[in-house]
Design a protein around this motif. Structure first.
Motif, PDB file in Angstrom:
ATOM      1  N   THR A  28       0.854  -1.183   0.000  1.00  0.00           N
ATOM      2  CA  THR A  28       0.000   0.000   0.000  1.00  0.00           C
ATOM      3  C   THR A  28       0.889   1.232   0.000  1.00  0.00           C
ATOM      4  N   VAL A  29       0.258   2.382   0.019  1.00  0.00           N
ATOM      5  CA  VAL A  29       0.992   3.649  -0.003  1.00  0.00           C
ATOM      6  C   VAL A  29       1.905   3.801   1.220  1.00  0.00           C
ATOM      7  N   SER A  30       1.673   3.030   2.263  1.00  0.00           N
ATOM      8  CA  SER A  30       2.510   3.156   3.463  1.00  0.00           C
ATOM      9  C   SER A  30       3.800   2.344   3.362  1.00  0.00           C
ATOM     10  N   ASN A  75      -0.451  -3.596  -6.157  1.00  0.00           N
ATOM     11  CA  ASN A  75      -0.643  -2.477  -5.221  1.00  0.00           C
ATOM     12  C   ASN A  75      -2.117  -2.266  -4.897  1.00  0.00           C
ATOM     13  N   PHE A  76      -2.379  -2.025  -3.605  1.00  0.00           N
ATOM     14  CA  PHE A  76      -3.725  -1.679  -3.142  1.00  0.00           C
ATOM     15  C   PHE A  76      -3.797  -0.151  -3.169  1.00  0.00           C
ATOM     16  N   GLY A  77      -4.248   0.399  -4.285  1.00  0.00           N
ATOM     17  CA  GLY A  77      -4.295   1.856  -4.442  1.00  0.00           C
ATOM     18  C   GLY A  77      -4.018   2.209  -5.880  1.00  0.00           C
ATOM     19  N   VAL A  78      -4.505   3.377  -6.272  1.00  0.00           N
ATOM     20  CA  VAL A  78      -4.276   3.796  -7.662  1.00  0.00           C
ATOM     21  C   VAL A  78      -2.895   4.423  -7.829  1.00  0.00           C
ATOM     22  N   GLY A  79      -2.460   5.218  -6.843  1.00  0.00           N
ATOM     23  CA  GLY A  79      -1.146   5.868  -6.932  1.00  0.00           C
ATOM     24  C   GLY A  79      -0.057   4.864  -6.607  1.00  0.00           C
ATOM     25  N   PHE A  80       1.037   4.914  -7.370  1.00  0.00           N
ATOM     26  CA  PHE A  80       2.093   3.926  -7.128  1.00  0.00           C
ATOM     27  C   PHE A  80       3.463   4.592  -7.054  1.00  0.00           C
ATOM     28  N   VAL A 120     -12.101   2.425  -9.256  1.00  0.00           N
ATOM     29  CA  VAL A 120     -13.029   2.140  -8.156  1.00  0.00           C
ATOM     30  C   VAL A 120     -13.006   3.210  -7.066  1.00  0.00           C
ATOM     31  N   LEU A 121     -11.973   4.043  -7.036  1.00  0.00           N
ATOM     32  CA  LEU A 121     -11.925   5.075  -5.987  1.00  0.00           C
ATOM     33  C   LEU A 121     -12.170   6.476  -6.529  1.00  0.00           C
ATOM     34  N   THR A 122     -12.490   6.563  -7.808  1.00  0.00           N
ATOM     35  CA  THR A 122     -12.640   7.880  -8.433  1.00  0.00           C
ATOM     36  C   THR A 122     -13.734   8.715  -7.759  1.00  0.00           C
ATOM     37  N   ALA A 125      -4.308  14.601  -3.923  1.00  0.00           N
ATOM     38  CA  ALA A 125      -3.535  13.743  -4.841  1.00  0.00           C
ATOM     39  C   ALA A 125      -2.343  13.115  -4.123  1.00  0.00           C
ATOM     40  N   ARG A 126      -1.240  13.805  -4.096  1.00  0.00           N
ATOM     41  CA  ARG A 126      -0.068  13.324  -3.367  1.00  0.00           C
ATOM     42  C   ARG A 126       0.634  14.519  -2.743  1.00  0.00           C
ATOM     43  N   GLY A 127       1.187  14.294  -1.538  1.00  0.00           N
ATOM     44  CA  GLY A 127       1.734  15.387  -0.754  1.00  0.00           C
ATOM     45  C   GLY A 127       2.896  16.099  -1.403  1.00  0.00           C
ATOM     46  N   PRO A 141      -6.511  12.818   7.384  1.00  0.00           N
ATOM     47  CA  PRO A 141      -5.465  11.788   7.342  1.00  0.00           C
ATOM     48  C   PRO A 141      -5.593  10.833   6.146  1.00  0.00           C
ATOM     49  N   HIS A 142      -5.365  11.334   4.952  1.00  0.00           N
ATOM     50  CA  HIS A 142      -5.353  10.530   3.712  1.00  0.00           C
ATOM     51  C   HIS A 142      -6.593   9.614   3.621  1.00  0.00           C
ATOM     52  N   LEU A 143      -7.749  10.258   3.510  1.00  0.00           N
ATOM     53  CA  LEU A 143      -9.020   9.531   3.554  1.00  0.00           C
ATOM     54  C   LEU A 143      -9.754   9.470   2.211  1.00  0.00           C
ATOM     55  N   GLY A 144      -9.077   9.902   1.135  1.00  0.00           N
ATOM     56  CA  GLY A 144      -9.783  10.037  -0.153  1.00  0.00           C
ATOM     57  C   GLY A 144     -10.622   8.826  -0.544  1.00  0.00           C
ATOM     58  N   SER A 145     -10.072   7.654  -0.403  1.00  0.00           N
ATOM     59  CA  SER A 145     -10.792   6.443  -0.836  1.00  0.00           C
ATOM     60  C   SER A 145     -11.378   5.687   0.352  1.00  0.00           C
ATOM     61  N   ALA A 146     -11.430   6.350   1.504  1.00  0.00           N
ATOM     62  CA  ALA A 146     -11.754   5.621   2.734  1.00  0.00           C
ATOM     63  C   ALA A 146     -13.255   5.464   2.977  1.00  0.00           C
ATOM     64  N   ALA A 167     -13.805  -2.625  -2.810  1.00  0.00           N
ATOM     65  CA  ALA A 167     -13.636  -2.680  -4.270  1.00  0.00           C
ATOM     66  C   ALA A 167     -12.155  -2.630  -4.655  1.00  0.00           C
ATOM     67  N   MET A 168     -11.373  -1.838  -3.934  1.00  0.00           N
ATOM     68  CA  MET A 168      -9.930  -1.771  -4.230  1.00  0.00           C
ATOM     69  C   MET A 168      -9.267  -3.133  -3.973  1.00  0.00           C
ATOM     70  N   GLY A 169      -9.670  -3.739  -2.870  1.00  0.00           N
ATOM     71  CA  GLY A 169      -9.094  -5.043  -2.534  1.00  0.00           C
ATOM     72  C   GLY A 169      -9.455  -6.089  -3.572  1.00  0.00           C
TER      73      GLY A 169
HETATM   74  C1  DGY Z   1      -4.517   5.711  -3.736  1.00  0.00           C
HETATM   75  O1  DGY Z   1      -5.255   4.808  -4.118  1.00  0.00           O
HETATM   76  O2  DGY Z   1      -3.612   6.156  -4.441  1.00  0.00           O
HETATM   77  C2  DGY Z   1      -4.764   6.248  -2.375  1.00  0.00           C
HETATM   78  O3  DGY Z   1      -4.178   7.494  -2.224  1.00  0.00           O
HETATM   79  C3  DGY Z   1      -4.216   5.292  -1.347  1.00  0.00           C
HETATM   80  O4  DGY Z   1      -2.969   4.891  -1.759  1.00  0.00           O
END
Ligand code: DGY
Length: 326
Positions: free
Chosen positions: A56-58, A78-83, A104-106, A244-246, A291-296, A303-305
């Motif tokens: 994941t992103v972490s 990867n579990f997430g769209v950003g890589f 799925v997280l759009t 998006a990303r920090g 705290p990075h909740l966009g897709s939460a 759906a991401m999983g």
């Molecule tokens: C993403 O899917 O990119 C979210 O920011 C979590 O990583």
């Protein structure tokens, strides 16, 4: 001990229960029941001992981490769209396939961007703190006046899937005038449908917008795209939103711009060095911090999983995974 025929897959963080259950049915799954962030050594152990890893992103999957010997893993699902936390060139060089979880997280991320715009403009975080601390003395006509969102100018930096979903909400829901900059713009008919105007440069967007919302990927080119010089172009009444990303925003420069009143406020869901937040931001009332909740949402995280799982299944069945990045 791995069961013959079922690939071994290491999952670096807790995932929603339906996803973990399905992973355990399909694979020899090694889960992370206490949800601790993996150390580089643990990541290397996963790469050495499993056929696939679900990071994941972490997780920072660096070239150094990927230099492990012997390397058994063949896929990073990867579990997430950003890589951007994965060194995809190094992964590719080591023969690893990398996949992500787009689409799925759009909607949830776009919803969050709109929520942050409203929160910062209507002073929602500040208002919440006001009530909770017992400072509220009652309604009055001049109390905590904010800024209207409806009808204002929204400037999008990046017009990919999430940027477009934000544009749709802003244009059709809030009658906003939407403008954007993207080096790879969507087709003209999509732009027209969204009532959006293309700008030639990031600077053109920043000069005009009442709300600037970032929807670019994190790449070497977009690192500190929003820096001191660009923040200085924004209107003193404008707000900056980042879901998006920090590292697209120079956080130190943002603090300075906010302290000097160069912009009216900011709302952030992502940070340069998560989970660390630049201390100057924490002191400012005109900043909303999530705290990075966009897709939460439950729906999206499941759906991401499932999307990551589909990518693994396709890969181990010998097919090209739908969301292959490299
Ligand atoms: C993403 O899917 O990119 C979210 O920011 C979590 O990583």
């Amino acid at each position: 001990m791995s069961t013959p025929g079922r690939p071994t897959v290491v999952v670096t963080r807790r995932l929603p229960a339906p996803v973990e259950e399905q992973l355990a049915r399909e694979f020899q799954a090694r889960l992370n029941p206490d949800d601790h962030p993996f150390t580089p050594a643990e990541l290397q152990e996963a790469l050495r001992s499993a056929d696939g890893v679900v990071p994941t992103v972490s997780d920072r999957v660096s070239a150094d981490t990927l230099s492990v010997e012997p390397l058994r893993a063949r896929i990073l699902a990867n579990f997430g769209v950003g890589f951007n936390h994965i060194d995809v060139s190094a992964a590719q060089a080591r023969g690893l396939v990398v996949t992500n979880t787009p689409d799925v997280l759009t909607d949830d991320t776009a919803d969050e961007a709109i929520m942050l715009m409203l929160m910062v403009a209507r002073r929602a975080g500040e208002g919440e703190r006001h009530v909770r601390t017992g400072a509220w003395t009652g309604w009055r006509p001049t109390h905590m006046l904010g800024t209207r969102l409806s009808g204002k100018v929204l400037g999008l930096i990046g017009m990919g899937r999430i940027g477009r979903a934000v544009a749709k909400r802003a244009h059709h829901g809030f009658a906003m005038r939407v403008m954007f900059h993207d080096p790879y713009p969507p087709p003209a008919e999509v732009v027209t449908e969204l009532g959006a105007e293309r700008q030639r440069s990031v600077e053109d967007v920043l000069r005009e917008a009442d709300f600037v919302s970032i929807h670019s990927p994190a790449t070497p080119d977009t690192r500190h795209l929003i820096n001191a010089a660009r923040l200085a172009l924004m209107r003193p009444t404008a707000f900056l939103i980042n879901t998006a990303r920090g590292d697209i925003v120079d956080e130190a420069a943002l603090v300075t711009a906010l302290e000097r009143g160069q912009i009216a406020g900011a709302a952030l869901d992502v940070y340069e060095q998560e989970p660390r937040v630049t201390p100057g931001l924490l002191k400012l009332d005109n900043v909303v911090l999530l705290p990075h909740l966009g897709s939460a949402t439950q729906e999206t995280r499941v759906a991401m999983g499932m999307r990551a799982l589909d990518n693994l299944k396709a890969f181990f069945a010998g097919a090209t995974p739908r969301d292959r990045v490299v």
